[in-house]
Write a protein that holds these residues in place. Structure first.
Motif, PDB file in Angstrom:
ATOM      1  N   UNK A 182       0.806  -1.222   0.000  1.00 62.21           N
ATOM      2  CA  UNK A 182       0.000   0.000   0.000  1.00 62.21           C
ATOM      3  C   UNK A 182       0.834   1.264   0.000  1.00 62.21           C
ATOM      4  N   UNK A 183       2.015   1.234   0.594  1.00 65.29           N
ATOM      5  CA  UNK A 183       2.819   2.449   0.694  1.00 65.29           C
ATOM      6  C   UNK A 183       4.250   2.176   0.265  1.00 65.29           C
ATOM      7  N   UNK A 184       4.926   3.228  -0.090  1.00 63.70           N
ATOM      8  CA  UNK A 184       6.320   3.105  -0.506  1.00 63.70           C
ATOM      9  C   UNK A 184       7.249   2.937   0.688  1.00 63.70           C
ATOM     10  N   UNK A 185       6.802   3.296   1.871  1.00 67.06           N
ATOM     11  CA  UNK A 185       7.688   3.301   3.031  1.00 67.06           C
ATOM     12  C   UNK A 185       7.294   2.262   4.071  1.00 67.06           C
ATOM     13  N   UNK A 186       6.725   1.134   3.652  1.00 67.70           N
ATOM     14  CA  UNK A 186       6.359   0.084   4.585  1.00 67.70           C
ATOM     15  C   UNK A 186       7.621  -0.414   5.299  1.00 67.70           C
ATOM     16  N   UNK A 187       7.637  -0.358   6.641  1.00 63.02           N
ATOM     17  CA  UNK A 187       8.844  -0.800   7.351  1.00 63.02           C
ATOM     18  C   UNK A 187       9.021  -2.313   7.252  1.00 63.02           C
ATOM     19  N   UNK A 188      10.250  -2.769   7.321  1.00 66.99           N
ATOM     20  CA  UNK A 188      10.531  -4.199   7.290  1.00 66.99           C
ATOM     21  C   UNK A 188      10.167  -4.818   8.630  1.00 66.99           C
ATOM     22  N   UNK A 189       9.508  -5.960   8.594  1.00 66.49           N
ATOM     23  CA  UNK A 189       9.144  -6.668   9.813  1.00 66.49           C
ATOM     24  C   UNK A 189      10.379  -7.372  10.372  1.00 66.49           C
ATOM     25  N   UNK A 190      10.598  -7.230  11.676  1.00 68.48           N
ATOM     26  CA  UNK A 190      11.745  -7.873  12.311  1.00 68.48           C
ATOM     27  C   UNK A 190      11.527  -9.357  12.552  1.00 68.48           C
ATOM     28  N   UNK A 191      10.260  -9.816  12.483  1.00 73.37           N
ATOM     29  CA  UNK A 191       9.971 -11.204  12.824  1.00 73.37           C
ATOM     30  C   UNK A 191       9.819 -12.113  11.610  1.00 73.37           C
ATOM     31  N   UNK A 192      10.076 -11.608  10.410  1.00 71.42           N
ATOM     32  CA  UNK A 192       9.997 -12.453   9.221  1.00 71.42           C
ATOM     33  C   UNK A 192      11.125 -13.478   9.291  1.00 71.42           C
ATOM     34  N   UNK A 193      10.797 -14.766   9.188  1.00 71.04           N
ATOM     35  CA  UNK A 193      11.856 -15.782   9.305  1.00 71.04           C
ATOM     36  C   UNK A 193      12.794 -15.770   8.106  1.00 71.04           C
ATOM     37  N   UNK A 194      14.026 -16.152   8.372  1.00 74.29           N
ATOM     38  CA  UNK A 194      14.997 -16.286   7.292  1.00 74.29           C
ATOM     39  C   UNK A 194      14.608 -17.469   6.429  1.00 74.29           C
ATOM     40  N   UNK A 195      14.780 -17.310   5.124  1.00 74.58           N
ATOM     41  CA  UNK A 195      14.490 -18.404   4.198  1.00 74.58           C
ATOM     42  C   UNK A 195      15.740 -19.188   3.827  1.00 74.58           C
ATOM     43  N   UNK A 196      16.863 -18.452   3.691  1.00 71.33           N
ATOM     44  CA  UNK A 196      18.057 -19.098   3.163  1.00 71.33           C
ATOM     45  C   UNK A 196      19.287 -18.292   3.525  1.00 71.33           C
ATOM     46  N   UNK A 197      20.355 -18.967   3.902  1.00 72.23           N
ATOM     47  CA  UNK A 197      21.667 -18.340   4.057  1.00 72.23           C
ATOM     48  C   UNK A 197      22.523 -18.800   2.876  1.00 72.23           C
ATOM     49  N   UNK A 198      23.057 -17.842   2.132  1.00 72.03           N
ATOM     50  CA  UNK A 198      23.870 -18.141   0.963  1.00 72.03           C
ATOM     51  C   UNK A 198      25.325 -17.872   1.323  1.00 72.03           C
ATOM     52  N   UNK A 199      26.144 -18.907   1.282  1.00 68.55           N
ATOM     53  CA  UNK A 199      27.570 -18.761   1.589  1.00 68.55           C
ATOM     54  C   UNK A 199      28.249 -17.977   0.472  1.00 68.55           C
ATOM     55  N   UNK A 200      29.128 -17.041   0.833  1.00 73.90           N
ATOM     56  CA  UNK A 200      29.816 -16.228  -0.176  1.00 73.90           C
ATOM     57  C   UNK A 200      31.012 -16.958  -0.779  1.00 73.90           C
ATOM     58  N   UNK A 201      30.728 -17.994  -1.540  1.00 68.15           N
ATOM     59  CA  UNK A 201      31.788 -18.818  -2.107  1.00 68.15           C
ATOM     60  C   UNK A 201      32.342 -18.207  -3.387  1.00 68.15           C
ATOM     61  N   UNK A 202      33.638 -18.383  -3.597  1.00 75.87           N
ATOM     62  CA  UNK A 202      34.309 -17.829  -4.771  1.00 75.87           C
ATOM     63  C   UNK A 202      33.580 -18.227  -6.058  1.00 75.87           C
TER      64      UNK A 202
END
Length: 142
Positions: A66-86
């Protein structure tokens, strides 16, 4: 953008484009974010840290923001951690559909190197903070 994260460095949860369907004063035209990792081949995500953490969408399925400035929810669960591999390339949407953060680098001698490229919506004017007079940048039309 080229970035180096050293020991303890991180980047808090955010989105790369705070707008809704190209509307709103916070819209910066970024549509797609790409991250390419360039650090040592022996990077170990468990020991070295520095993963890119992707979160679930901040937009309810089937409903527009609805708005351009919707704050990010702190309780949204993480979906994926991507390792910074070469030589790893990660692509994701730049808006509220893909909030993300960079987790801290945990090993004192480790350096996490990444290049980020944003693909821009050509209908959105380039913001003043990205103009060559302000930023050391080059925009390339694709």
């Amino acid at each position: 953008m080229v970035a180096r994260y050293g020991y303890g460095d991180a980047f808090a949860r955010h989105v790369d484009n705070n707008c809704c369907r190209g509307q709103g004063e916070l819209c910066n035209g970024r549509v797609l974010t790409t991250v390419y990792y360039m650090q040592d081949a022996d990077w170990d995500a468990e020991t070295d840290g520095g993963c890119l953490r992707l979160f679930g969408s901040q937009q309810p399925l089937g409903e527009p923001m609805d708005t351009a400035a919707t704050p990010l929810a702190d309780d949204t669960p993480a979906r994926l951690d991507v390792a910074p591999l070469m030589d790893r390339l990660v692509l994701f949407l730049s808006d509220f559909r893909c909030p993300h953060e960079v987790l801290p680098v945990r090993r004192r001698e480790a350096n996490r190197f990444a290049t980020t490229i944003w693909y821009w919506n050509g209908d959105i004017p380039i913001p003043p903070w990205w103009q060559p007079e302000v930023h050391d940048c080059q925009l390339v039309e694709v």
